[in-house]
Structures are given as structure tokens and as C-alpha cells.
Write an enzyme that holds these catalytic residues in place. Structure first.
Site, short mmCIF file in Angstrom:
data_model
loop_
_atom_site.label_atom_id
_atom_site.label_comp_id
_atom_site.label_asym_id
_atom_site.label_seq_id
_atom_site.Cartn_x
_atom_site.Cartn_y
_atom_site.Cartn_z
N ARG A 1 88.60 44.99 82.09
CA ARG A 1 88.24 44.71 80.68
C ARG A 1 89.05 43.53 80.17
NH1 ARG A 1 91.00 47.23 77.22
NH2 ARG A 1 90.75 49.32 78.06
N ASP B 1 75.80 28.89 65.72
CA ASP B 1 75.06 29.63 66.76
C ASP B 1 74.14 28.59 67.42
OD1 ASP B 1 73.17 31.07 68.21
OD2 ASP B 1 73.18 32.76 66.83
N LYS C 1 69.41 33.97 76.55
CA LYS C 1 68.33 32.98 76.37
C LYS C 1 68.48 31.86 77.41
CE LYS C 1 67.16 35.47 72.81
NZ LYS C 1 67.98 36.63 72.75
C1 LIG Z 1 69.81 32.72 67.65
C2 LIG Z 1 70.23 34.04 68.20
N1 LIG Z 1 71.51 34.42 68.08
C3 LIG Z 1 71.95 35.61 68.56
C4 LIG Z 1 71.09 36.48 69.18
C5 LIG Z 1 71.60 37.82 69.66
O1 LIG Z 1 71.78 37.80 71.04
P1 LIG Z 1 71.64 39.11 72.00
O2 LIG Z 1 70.21 39.52 71.96
O3 LIG Z 1 72.10 38.59 73.31
O4 LIG Z 1 72.54 40.14 71.43
C6 LIG Z 1 69.74 36.12 69.34
C7 LIG Z 1 68.80 37.04 70.02
O5 LIG Z 1 67.59 36.87 69.96
C8 LIG Z 1 69.31 34.87 68.83
O6 LIG Z 1 68.02 34.48 68.94
#
Ligand SMILES: Cc1ncc(COP(=O)(O)O)c(C=O)c1O
Length: 386
Positions: free
Chosen positions: A50, A176, A201
Site C-alpha cells: 500500500r 482535470d 480513459k
Molecule cells: C473528466 C473525468 N474526470 C474524472 C473521472 C472519474 O474517473 P474514474 O471513472 O476513473 O473514477 C471521469 C470518468 O468518467 C472523467 O470523465
């Protein structure tokens, strides 16, 4: 080192130590715990997985390199990374300024967990207007959290301008960067403090691993987030770390193909008589095309468009495609399509959807890396049938 060289070599340098076999890739270390010879001297710094695991460590150094960062951290999901950052940086009473059409899961985390349970205040603002960001700053504001481009309207925020405003006010800026991947946009180079990705993604790219990543340059920020990564435990497993290490090696090639296919499809849709509007940052009809040219190195693989028809025909269109799977998520090699009003954004209140422009015939597409001709033919046939 340029992008694709880093994506292949960083974290996977061949180890010619006599105890290893000279693997040309980072091996998958599944051990939960590591033996030591001497009570007070953990072998090579590894004690318990961890806290630190060799496969995850290899991935974390590669992730850092791709965003031109000093430090990288890998989490169990994008949302696991988000939760860890909020826990690391905020306390009850603090205020966060964030983008209004943020990813739905992030909104749920902000509103239903951190606002309702822990008294953190969030202002959802149109961050594509930097002056609005400035107007919402209070002496409690600790964090500005932006998504650029947004989902599904692909609105852009000027990262450099917002990071400057934040910096002048002693506020941390987080971007993000999931939609662009590190190949098309590098927020730390534009002045942001933290970059976050859902590796589920583009970074992993094969729709077979859920994960999250955080990259920073500042050692104090790194230590605060790493402390929560270990304390709260939302770590990426060794197996998923191995999968993501493998996926990243082709990130540059994949992103070039996503972009090339998307540009051609966006141009095709833009002149189609059954299409009302196309939103794609690589088209010069995008309202912020000049900002896209300045802060991004390509338009990416996401296209949003509106059909000139009603909900039932829009449903028929997405259900009639062969190569675009009707599915949520994005960023994999296969093409995906969805109706945000009924799928990814169904939980957004209808008035908010209207305000954001999410109509019933709005369609979001994650363009994969299949042959362009097949994708165009598939779209053409389905459009002709409605
Ligand atoms: C722009 C964006 N940020 C964060 C996330 C969250 O990621 P996760 O699904 O890996 O928890 C997503 C998921 O679709 C996303 O599209």
C-alpha cells in the site's frame, strides 16, 4: 527525451543488477510485503505494497514524466484520486471554485460527500470566463478545480490566466486533464499546481482498467497527497499498474489517430444536413478555437453534436451504428457513442441541463482508432436511416 520515448522508457530502464533477469519491461510485482535482511533496513525501501510497490512506482515515474512533473501518484480510480486530493488539501469551512459542467461523478463527490457531510463549499462557475473566477474568490477559497475541455459541451478554460489569478491569491489550481491526455495538453507547464487524470480513459486506452493519476511539481504538495494515498489507501493495484504501463507505451500514436479520425468526422458532420451543430476544438467554428490553438496541441478524440431532430430519432440513430458501441466512458481504442441527456448526464437536474445546452438530441462521441473510412460509412448509413 520526447513524448513517445518517455512513454516507452521512463520507469522501465533495464536493471542489470545480478539478482534480476534484465527484463525489458517493468515486472509485475504482486507481493504485498517485502522481506528484509536486517530489522532496521528495509530492502530497497519496500516494506508493504500500500505504501510503495515496485510496479506502481515504475508507473508513477512514467506518469510524472509525461506531464513534465517531478512527482506522480497512481490511484484506484479517477474518483479515488479526487477524494484523496480533497482530503489532503481541505478542511471544514473551506471554499472551492469549480467548473459548472464538470464530470457528473465529480459533481456528486463535491455536492453529496464533501459539501453535505464535511461542510466544504463549492461554487460552480463558468470558468471559460476567467473574470467570473476572480469574482468568486473569498478569503476561504483554497482551491480552483477546472476541467478543460468540459464534458459534454467541450468548453475551454484559459488555464494560464486562471492559474495566474489563483497564484496571486495564494490558491491552488487543479486541472482535470482526462479529456486531453498528457499528449495534447500539459497544465503544469501553463502554471497549474496539480494535474489529475482518470487513467481509465486515454492513458490506459484499452477500456480494461479503472485508475487515477495525480502529477505535481511541488514537493510539499506531493507529500501531503502521498500521505493520504497511504493513509486512506486508494492505491492502484500492481496488476492495473502493469496494464497502464503497457497502455501508455502507445499513447502518442493513439492520440494522433484519435485526433486524425475526429477531425475528419467533425468536418463531415459539420456540413451534413441532418446535423444542427458540431462542437470540436479542432474546428475553427469552435467558439474558443484560438484558445484551443494556444493551449492544446490537438483537438483530441471527443466530438459533441446535435441532430436536427427529436429524442426518438436521436435514439434510433445511436442504436443503428455498428462500430460505435452505445456506451458511457471514453478514451479507448474503440469508438463509443452516447446520449448525455439519458445516459452520462441523466442525474443532472433538467433545468441545469438546459442551462448548459444539453438537449435531448445532443450526442457525445468518443472517436476510436478504427479506419476512418469505416467510421464515416457507419455514420453515413445511420444518418440516412433517420
Ligand atoms: C473528466 C473525468 N474526470 C474524472 C473521472 C472519474 O474517473 P474514474 O471513472 O476513473 O473514477 C471521469 C470518468 O468518467 C472523467 O470523465
Amino acid at each position: 527525451m520526447k513524448f513517445s520515448t518517455k512513454s516507452i522508457h521512463i520507469g522501465e530502464e533495464v536493471d542489470f543488477n545480478q539478482t534480476t533477469s534484465g527484463d525489458v519491461i517493468a515486472p509485475l510485482h504482486l507481493a504485498t510485503t517485502f522481506a528484509r535482511k536486517d530489522v532496521q533496513d528495509p530492502t530497497r525501501g519496500f516494506e508493504y505494497s500500500r505504501s510503495l510497490n515496485p510496479t506502481r512506482q515504475a508507473l508513477e515515474s512514467k506518469l510524472a514524466a509525461l506531464e513534465n512533473a517531478e512527482y506522480g501518484l497512481a490511484f484506484s480510480s479517477g474518483l479515488g484520486a479526487e477524494t484523496s486530493i480533497l482530503l489532503a488539501l481541505l478542511k471544514s469551512g473551506d471554499h472551492v471554485i469549480t467548473t459548472d459542467d464538470l464530470y457528473g461523478g465529480t459533481q456528486r463527490l463535491f455536492r453529496k460527500v464533501f459539501e453535505e457531510k464535511f461542510n466544504i463549499q463549492f461554487s460552480f462557475v463558468d470558468t471559460s470566463k476567467s473574470s467570473l473566477v476572480k469574482n468568486h474568490i473569498t478569503n476561504k477559497t483554497k482551491l480552483i478545480w477546472i476541467e478543460s475541455p468540459t464534458n459534454p459541451m467541450l468548453k475551454l478554460s484559459d488555464i494560464q490566466a486562471i492559474a495566474k489569478i489563483a497564484n496571486q491569491n495564494g490558491i491552488i489550481t487543479l486541472v482535470d486533464n482526462t479529456f486531453m491526455s498528457p499528449f495534447f495538453q500539459n497544465p503544469l507547464d501553463l502554471g497549474a499546481d496539480i494535474v489529475l487524470h482518470s487513467t481509465s480513459k486515454y492513458i490506459n486506452g484499452h477500456s480494461d482498467s479503472i485508475g487515477g493519476a495525480v502529477m505535481v511539481n511541488n514537493s510539499e504538495l506531493y507529500e501531503r497527497i502521498q500521505f493520504i494515498q497511504n493513509s486512506a489507501g486508494a492505491i492502484l493495484s500492481p496488476f492495473d499498474s502493469y496494464m497502464v504501463l503497457r497502455g501508455i507505451k502507445t499513447l502518442g500514436m493513439r492520440m494522433r489517430e484519435h485526433h486524425r479520425n475526429s477531425q475528419q468526422i467533425a468536418e463531415y458532420l459539420e456540413v451534413h444536413q441532418k446535423v444542427k451543430k458540431v462542437i470540436y476544438p479542432g474546428l475553427n467554428s469552435h467558439p474558443q478555437y484560438h484558445l484551443a490553438q494556444r493551449q492544446m496541441k490537438g483537438g483530441g478524440g471527443m466530438i459533441t453534436f446535435e441532430l436536427d431532430t427529436n429524442l426518438s430519432k436521436s435514439k434510433k440513430f445511436v442504436e443503428n451504428l455498428n462500430y460505435f458501441s452505445l456506451a458511457e466512458s471514453l478514451g479507448g481504442v474503440e469508438s463509443l457513442i452516447e446520449l448525455p441527456a439519458l445516459m452520462t448526464h441523466a442525474s443532472v437536474p433538467i433545468e441545469d441541463r438546459r442551462k448548459l445546452g444539453i438537449t435531448d438530441s445532443l450526442i457525445r462521441m468518443s472517436v476510436g482508432v478504427e479506419s476512418t473510412e469505416d467510421l464515416l460509412n457507419d455514420l453515413d448509413k445511420a444518418l440516412n436511416r433517420i
